[in-house]
Design a protein around this motif. Structure first.
Motif, PDB file in Angstrom:
ATOM      1  N   LEU A  18      50.550 -21.456   2.162  1.00 52.76           N
ATOM      2  CA  LEU A  18      50.853 -20.894   0.851  1.00 52.76           C
ATOM      3  C   LEU A  18      50.989 -19.375   0.908  1.00 52.76           C
ATOM      4  O   LEU A  18      51.883 -18.797   0.267  1.00 52.76           O
ATOM      5  CB  LEU A  18      49.783 -21.306  -0.155  1.00 52.76           C
ATOM      6  N   LEU A  19      50.125 -18.723   1.669  1.00 54.56           N
ATOM      7  CA  LEU A  19      50.225 -17.270   1.789  1.00 54.56           C
ATOM      8  C   LEU A  19      51.497 -16.849   2.517  1.00 54.56           C
ATOM      9  O   LEU A  19      52.111 -15.840   2.168  1.00 54.56           O
ATOM     10  CB  LEU A  19      49.004 -16.718   2.520  1.00 54.56           C
ATOM     11  N   SER A  20      51.898 -17.613   3.525  1.00 50.32           N
ATOM     12  CA  SER A  20      53.109 -17.235   4.257  1.00 50.32           C
ATOM     13  C   SER A  20      54.351 -17.356   3.385  1.00 50.32           C
ATOM     14  O   SER A  20      55.265 -16.533   3.482  1.00 50.32           O
ATOM     15  CB  SER A  20      53.260 -18.069   5.525  1.00 50.32           C
ATOM     16  N   ILE A  21      54.379 -18.346   2.511  1.00 53.22           N
ATOM     17  CA  ILE A  21      55.509 -18.472   1.584  1.00 53.22           C
ATOM     18  C   ILE A  21      55.557 -17.276   0.634  1.00 53.22           C
ATOM     19  O   ILE A  21      56.597 -16.642   0.452  1.00 53.22           O
ATOM     20  CB  ILE A  21      55.423 -19.790   0.787  1.00 53.22           C
ATOM     21  N   GLY A  22      54.415 -16.943   0.060  1.00 51.18           N
ATOM     22  CA  GLY A  22      54.367 -15.830  -0.879  1.00 51.18           C
ATOM     23  C   GLY A  22      54.655 -14.488  -0.228  1.00 51.18           C
ATOM     24  O   GLY A  22      55.417 -13.677  -0.761  1.00 51.18           O
ATOM     25  N   LEU A  23      54.079 -14.262   0.951  1.00 53.11           N
ATOM     26  CA  LEU A  23      54.298 -12.987   1.624  1.00 53.11           C
ATOM     27  C   LEU A  23      55.706 -12.878   2.195  1.00 53.11           C
ATOM     28  O   LEU A  23      56.252 -11.778   2.302  1.00 53.11           O
ATOM     29  CB  LEU A  23      53.248 -12.772   2.706  1.00 53.11           C
ATOM     30  N   ARG A  24      56.321 -13.996   2.538  1.00 52.64           N
ATOM     31  CA  ARG A  24      57.723 -13.970   2.984  1.00 52.64           C
ATOM     32  C   ARG A  24      58.622 -13.517   1.840  1.00 52.64           C
ATOM     33  O   ARG A  24      59.492 -12.665   2.000  1.00 52.64           O
ATOM     34  CB  ARG A  24      58.148 -15.349   3.473  1.00 52.64           C
ATOM     35  N   ARG A  25      58.390 -14.090   0.672  1.00 46.25           N
ATOM     36  CA  ARG A  25      59.179 -13.701  -0.496  1.00 46.25           C
ATOM     37  C   ARG A  25      58.964 -12.233  -0.847  1.00 46.25           C
ATOM     38  O   ARG A  25      59.911 -11.517  -1.184  1.00 46.25           O
ATOM     39  CB  ARG A  25      58.828 -14.588  -1.692  1.00 46.25           C
ATOM     40  N   LEU A  26      57.722 -11.779  -0.757  1.00 45.45           N
ATOM     41  CA  LEU A  26      57.423 -10.382  -1.039  1.00 45.45           C
ATOM     42  C   LEU A  26      58.117  -9.464  -0.036  1.00 45.45           C
ATOM     43  O   LEU A  26      58.726  -8.462  -0.420  1.00 45.45           O
ATOM     44  CB  LEU A  26      55.909 -10.150  -1.001  1.00 45.45           C
ATOM     45  N   ALA A  27      58.050  -9.803   1.252  1.00 43.21           N
ATOM     46  CA  ALA A  27      58.680  -8.976   2.282  1.00 43.21           C
ATOM     47  C   ALA A  27      60.190  -8.902   2.082  1.00 43.21           C
ATOM     48  O   ALA A  27      60.794  -7.837   2.244  1.00 43.21           O
ATOM     49  CB  ALA A  27      58.351  -9.523   3.668  1.00 43.21           C
ATOM     50  N   LEU A  28      60.804 -10.015   1.741  1.00 45.26           N
ATOM     51  CA  LEU A  28      62.251 -10.011   1.499  1.00 45.26           C
ATOM     52  C   LEU A  28      62.599  -9.212   0.244  1.00 45.26           C
ATOM     53  O   LEU A  28      63.612  -8.510   0.207  1.00 45.26           O
ATOM     54  CB  LEU A  28      62.776 -11.442   1.382  1.00 45.26           C
ATOM     55  N   ALA A  29      61.764  -9.297  -0.769  1.00 48.98           N
ATOM     56  CA  ALA A  29      62.041  -8.601  -2.028  1.00 48.98           C
ATOM     57  C   ALA A  29      61.949  -7.085  -1.871  1.00 48.98           C
ATOM     58  O   ALA A  29      62.733  -6.348  -2.469  1.00 48.98           O
ATOM     59  CB  ALA A  29      61.083  -9.074  -3.119  1.00 48.98           C
ATOM     60  N   ILE A  30      60.983  -6.625  -1.077  1.00 46.23           N
ATOM     61  CA  ILE A  30      60.813  -5.178  -0.943  1.00 46.23           C
ATOM     62  C   ILE A  30      61.525  -4.623   0.288  1.00 46.23           C
ATOM     63  O   ILE A  30      61.495  -3.420   0.532  1.00 46.23           O
ATOM     64  CB  ILE A  30      59.320  -4.789  -0.911  1.00 46.23           C
ATOM     65  N   GLY A  31      62.171  -5.484   1.045  1.00 49.13           N
ATOM     66  CA  GLY A  31      62.934  -5.039   2.202  1.00 49.13           C
ATOM     67  C   GLY A  31      62.107  -4.747   3.437  1.00 49.13           C
ATOM     68  O   GLY A  31      62.532  -4.002   4.313  1.00 49.13           O
ATOM     69  N   PHE A  32      60.928  -5.325   3.528  1.00 48.25           N
ATOM     70  CA  PHE A  32      60.051  -5.123   4.677  1.00 48.25           C
ATOM     71  C   PHE A  32      60.402  -6.174   5.733  1.00 48.25           C
ATOM     72  O   PHE A  32      59.682  -7.140   5.948  1.00 48.25           O
ATOM     73  CB  PHE A  32      58.587  -5.225   4.238  1.00 48.25           C
ATOM     74  N   VAL A  33      61.546  -5.964   6.379  1.00 46.70           N
ATOM     75  CA  VAL A  33      62.085  -6.940   7.324  1.00 46.70           C
ATOM     76  C   VAL A  33      62.483  -6.257   8.625  1.00 46.70           C
ATOM     77  O   VAL A  33      62.714  -5.047   8.672  1.00 46.70           O
ATOM     78  CB  VAL A  33      63.313  -7.681   6.742  1.00 46.70           C
ATOM     79  N   ASP A  34      62.566  -7.033   9.668  1.00 50.12           N
ATOM     80  CA  ASP A  34      63.060  -6.571  10.960  1.00 50.12           C
ATOM     81  C   ASP A  34      64.556  -6.857  10.988  1.00 50.12           C
ATOM     82  O   ASP A  34      64.983  -8.003  11.065  1.00 50.12           O
ATOM     83  CB  ASP A  34      62.339  -7.318  12.079  1.00 50.12           C
ATOM     84  N   ARG A  35      65.326  -5.810  10.904  1.00 50.02           N
ATOM     85  CA  ARG A  35      66.781  -5.975  10.844  1.00 50.02           C
ATOM     86  C   ARG A  35      67.357  -6.170  12.240  1.00 50.02           C
ATOM     87  O   ARG A  35      66.888  -5.561  13.199  1.00 50.02           O
ATOM     88  CB  ARG A  35      67.403  -4.754  10.174  1.00 50.02           C
ATOM     89  N   PRO A  36      68.382  -6.999  12.356  1.00 51.50           N
ATOM     90  CA  PRO A  36      68.986  -7.225  13.670  1.00 51.50           C
ATOM     91  C   PRO A  36      69.685  -5.974  14.179  1.00 51.50           C
ATOM     92  O   PRO A  36      70.189  -5.164  13.409  1.00 51.50           O
ATOM     93  CB  PRO A  36      69.975  -8.360  13.424  1.00 51.50           C
TER      94      PRO A  36
END
Length: 66
Positions: A18-36
């Motif tokens: 459940l936490l991974s789903i929520g934190l994945r959505r949060l990371a995508l929403a705020i742009g905290f991602v590893d870009r290719p």
């Protein structure tokens, strides 16, 4: 007597899921991602914070360990 460790194991798995789903959505929403990039094999942005979800799940059930 009921064994406590299977319930603790299931609670940890559920919390991590459940936490991974929520934190994945949060990371995508705020742009905290590893870009290719040119040196990376992945072709899409991968959200960070997966390790945070696992650590938080493990720490959230730690007080319930007898």
């Amino acid at each position: 007597m009921v064994a406590w460790w299977p319930m603790l194991f299931v609670a940890t798995l559920l919390a991590a899921f459940l936490l991974s789903i929520g934190l994945r959505r949060l990371a995508l929403a705020i742009g905290f991602v590893d870009r290719p990039g040119p040196a990376k094999a992945r072709g899409h942005a991968a959200p960070y914070l997966g390790g945070v979800a696992i650590a938080a799940a493990a720490l959230s059930v730690w007080p319930f360990k007898p």
